[in-house]
Write an enzyme that holds these catalytic residues in place. Structure first.
Site, PDB file in Angstrom:
ATOM      1  N   ALA A 248     -11.711   3.065   0.556  1.00 18.22           N
ATOM      2  CA  ALA A 248     -12.454   3.883   1.532  1.00 18.22           C
ATOM      3  C   ALA A 248     -13.784   3.276   1.954  1.00 18.22           C
ATOM      4  CB  ALA A 248     -12.649   5.302   1.008  1.00 18.22           C
TER       5      ALA A 248
ATOM      6  N   ASP B  38      -3.680   7.362  -3.890  1.00 15.28           N
ATOM      7  CA  ASP B  38      -5.014   7.847  -4.248  1.00 15.28           C
ATOM      8  C   ASP B  38      -5.580   8.644  -3.078  1.00 15.28           C
ATOM      9  OD1 ASP B  38      -5.071   5.415  -2.757  1.00 15.28           O
ATOM     10  OD2 ASP B  38      -7.212   5.255  -3.151  1.00 15.28           O
TER      11      ASP B  38
ATOM     12  N   CYS C 235     -14.695 -23.556  17.728  1.00 14.99           N
ATOM     13  CA  CYS C 235     -13.751 -23.654  16.621  1.00 14.99           C
ATOM     14  C   CYS C 235     -12.874 -24.866  16.883  1.00 14.99           C
ATOM     15  CB  CYS C 235     -12.909 -22.380  16.580  1.00 14.99           C
ATOM     16  SG  CYS C 235     -11.558 -22.422  15.395  1.00 14.99           S
TER      17      CYS C 235
ATOM     18  N   ASP D  76       0.866  -1.174   0.000  1.00 14.21           N
ATOM     19  CA  ASP D  76       0.000   0.000   0.000  1.00 14.21           C
ATOM     20  C   ASP D  76       0.912   1.237   0.000  1.00 14.21           C
ATOM     21  OD1 ASP D  76      -2.192   1.575   0.102  1.00 14.21           O
ATOM     22  OD2 ASP D  76      -2.726   1.138   2.178  1.00 14.21           O
TER      23      ASP D  76
ATOM     24  N   CYS E 208      -9.686 -25.183  15.311  1.00 18.27           N
ATOM     25  CA  CYS E 208      -8.351 -24.896  14.779  1.00 18.27           C
ATOM     26  C   CYS E 208      -7.303 -25.379  15.805  1.00 18.27           C
ATOM     27  CB  CYS E 208      -8.205 -23.411  14.466  1.00 18.27           C
ATOM     28  SG  CYS E 208      -7.836 -22.367  15.893  1.00 18.27           S
TER      29      CYS E 208
ATOM     30  N   CYS F 195      -7.627 -23.618  19.183  1.00 16.75           N
ATOM     31  CA  CYS F 195      -8.832 -23.864  19.977  1.00 16.75           C
ATOM     32  C   CYS F 195      -8.927 -25.310  20.462  1.00 16.75           C
ATOM     33  CB  CYS F 195     -10.073 -23.455  19.192  1.00 16.75           C
ATOM     34  SG  CYS F 195     -10.037 -21.687  18.818  1.00 16.75           S
TER      35      CYS F 195
HETATM   36 ZN   LIG Z   1      -9.820 -21.465  16.591  1.00 18.42          ZN
END
Ligand SMILES: [Zn+2]
Length: 491
Positions: A196, A128, A279, A93, A281, A284
Site C-alpha cells: 500500500a 492482505d 538513452c 499477487d 538502448c 532509442c
Molecule cells: Zn531507450
C-alpha cells in the site's frame, strides 16, 4: 536464519543478495526487478522479457487469472511457466490490489493460495488488506489485525515448495508498520512485501515512503528479503535499495507506455515533449522521437514499453555496481536531484543514519562529499561515535592543516570537514580519505564542529585548542566553551 535468502554484499542499508526459489529451481540475484505481466494484455511477451531483457523473475496477478474464463482453465491445465513460456521464477499477487480498488473480492486466502499453487506459482501471496495512507488509527489497526490473522492462516497451509509472502501493512503509522514487520518476521513465511505504498508514490510522497519502509525494516530481521510493492519507477530504485529493499515490481514500464510516457532515471517525459532521446538502448538508437510518434498506437506502445524496461533494468544494474563499488549513497544523492520530493526522501533516509550505519561496511572505496547532505551520512556518524572511544592526551591541539613543526604529532590532531578531529595516524583510513571540495560548505564545517563537541564531551579533562584558517563565526559557535580558538587567517 531464513535459508532461502543470503546477503552477499552491503552498502548503507542496500544489499546484494541471493534469493533461492526452490519451486522454480532458480536463484535470483537481488536487488531484482519483477516486470508485471497483465494476464489479459501482453505488451511485451514474458519470453521476450527473459531473452531480450534478462528478466529472471516476473510477477502476475493470480486473481485476474482466477476470474477470467479461458485463462483460468489454461493456467490450471498447463501451468504458468508453460503458458507464459518463461524459464525464470514467477511470483503471483492475490487480488489485494483489486480489493483496495473495488472494496471486495471473491476469494479467501486459503482459496487463492491453493489456486496459486495449482497454476504453478513459485511465490504466492495471501489476501492482505492494503490500508491506504492517512486513514484513522482505528481503521489501520483493525485492518492490520485482519491481515495478521490471514498471514497466520497462510502459514498453516501446505503450499509445498511454493514460497509465500507476508505483506506488511499499517498505513502511514510507523509504529504499526514496525509491529507488522515484527509479526511477519515471527511467521515462517518467506518474502516480505511492504504494501500500500502506491498511493504515496503516485503523489511523490517519498519522505513518507522512507519512514514506512524504515519502520517495517526495524521490525523485520536483517535476513528478511523485502519487496517494495508497486514501486516501479527507476528514479526511486536507488533510494529504495539504500533503505534495504530487495525486490521491486514494475507495471510502470507498460502503463506509462500506454500513455506515451517515456521513463528516465530523472523522471518521466511525455513523448510529445521529446526532441531527443536521452538513452542508448536498442530502441532509442533505432528511432528518432518523430519516428516513434508516427508509429501506429500498438507499435508505439510496444516500442515505448521496451525502452521503459531497458532503462529500468539498466538502473538496477547501475545500483548493483554501486553497491559493489561502495558508492550507493553517492548514487542516491545524484538521483535525489531529480525532483524536490526525491530530495525530501533522501533527507529522510539520512534521518535514519544510525540504522544505515549498522549495515554499512567499515571500509569502502572512497567517500565523495557531493552535497551538504553528505555531512549526514552514516560514515560521519560512525566517526563521531568512534571519537568517544579514542584515547586522548591531556593536552590536544586541533588544526585544519598540517601540524606545526614544534608539535609532537601525537598531541596534534587534524580536523577534516565533515568528520571533525582524528589522530593523524588515521588519515589514510576510510572514511578519512574522503574527497571533499576545497570550497566546502557550512554543513561540512558544522559536522566537523559537532565532532569536536563529541570529543570534548567524551574527554572532559583534556585541554583542547582549535587552530583554524578563518572558519566562520556562526559555525564556531558550536565549539564547546572550554576550547581555546586560534584563528590563523585564511589559507
Ligand atoms: Zn531507450
Amino acid at each position: 536464519m531464513r535459508e532461502q535468502f543470503e546477503v552477499r554484499e552491503l552498502d548503507a542499508g542496500g544489499r546484494i543478495g541471493e534469493l533461492s526459489i526452490p519451486r522454480a529451481g532458480v536463484t535470483v540475484e537481488t536487488p531484482a526487478l519483477l516486470p508485471v505481466i497483465n494476464p489479459n494484455l501482453d505488451t511485451l511477451s514474458p519470453r521476450r522479457l527473459a531473452e531480450e531483457f534478462g528478466a529472471e523473475i516476473l510477477i502476475t496477478n493470480s486473481y485476474i487469472i482466477h476470474q477470467t474464463d479461458g485463462v483460468r482453465e489454461d493456467a490450471l491445465e498447463d501451468g504458468l511457466h508453460e503458458l507464459y513460456e518463461f524459464p525464470g521464477a514467477i511470483m503471483t499477487d492475490s487480488g489485494s490490489f483489486q480489493l483496495a480498488e473495488y472494496g471486495e473480492i471473491e476469494v479467501t486466502t486459503e482459496e487463492i493460495l491453493a489456486f496459486q499453487h495449482a497454476i504453478g506459482s513459485d511465490i504466492g501471496t495471501p489476501v492482505d488488506i492494503p490500508t491506504p495512507p492517512g486513514v484513522s488509527r482505528d481503521r489501520a489497526e483493525t485492518d492490520l489485525e485482519t491481515t495478521q490473522r490471514r498471514l497466520e492462516r497462510a502459514e498453516a497451509i501446505d503450499t509445498g515448495e511454493m514460497l509465500v509472502t507476508a505483506p506488511i501493512q499499517g498505513s502511514t503509522y510507523p509504529d504499526l508498520r514496525e509491529a507488522a514487520g515484527r509479526h511477519a518476521n515471527a511467521t515462517s513465511l518467506d518474502v516480505f512485501p511492504v504494501g500500500a505504498v502506491v498511493p504515496l508514490l503516485n503523489e511523490y510522497r517519498y519522505a513518507e515512503v522512507v519512514e514506512i519502509v524504515a519502520a517495517a525494516k526495524r521490525g523485520l530481521g536483517a535476513d528478511a528479503p523485502v519487496h517494495l510493492f508497486g514501486a516501479g519507477h527507476p528514479m526511486m530504485f536507488a533510494l529504495g535499495v539504500a533503505l534495504g529493499c530487495d525486490l521491486f515490481d514494475s507495471a510502470a514500464y507498460a502503463l506509462y507506455a500506454r500513455d506515451d510516457r517515456y521513463l528516465t532515471v530523472r523522471g518521466t517525459r511525455h513523448l510529445d515533449a521529446l526532441e531527443y532521446l536521452p538513452c542508448s538502448c536498442p530502441i532509442c538508437t533505432k528511432y528518432t522521437p518523430n519516428e516513434i510518434r508516427e508509429l501506429p498506437d500498438d507499435e508505439r506502445e510496444e516500442v515505448l514499453a521496451a525502452h521503459n524496461l531497458h532503462v529500468t533494468f539498466a538502473e538496477m544494474a547501475r545500483i548493483k555496481q554501486a553497491i559493489r563499488a561502495g558508492n550507493l549513497l553517492e548514487l542516491v544523492d545524484e538521483r535525489a536531484r531529480s525532483h524536490p520530493a526525491m530530495l525530501d526522501g533522501y533527507r529522510t533516509l539520512l534521518d535514519h543514519a544510525a540504522y544505515l550505519e549498522r549495515s554499512d561496511p567499515v571500509s569502502k572505496g572512497s567517500f565523495f562529499y557531493t552535497s551538504h547532505e553528505s555531512a549526514r551520512r552514516p560514515e560521519v556518524l560512525r566517526h563521531h561515535q568512534r571519537l568517544e572511544r579514542l584515547t586522548v592526551p591531556d593536552s590536544l591541539l586541533l588544526t585544519d592543516g598540517d601540524a606545526p613543526a614544534s608539535y609532537d604529532a601525537e598531541n596534534c590532531w587534524r580536523v577534516e570537514p565533515p568528520f571533525g578531529p582524528f589522530p593523524r595516524a588515521l588519515s589514510k583510513s576510510y572514511p578519512l580519505t574522503a574527497e571533499v571540495p576545497d570550497r566546502t560548505d557550512d554543513a561540512a564545517l558544522t559536522a566537523a564542529v559537532d565532532g569536536i563537541e563529541t570529543l570534548c564531551e567524551a574527554h572532559p579533562d583534556t585541554s583542547v585548542t582549535f587552530a583554524h584558517h578563518g572558519w566562520p563565526a556562526h559555525v564556531l559557535e558550536g565549539v564547546p566553551e572550554g576550547v581555546s580558538l586560534v584563528d590563523l587567517g585564511k589559507n
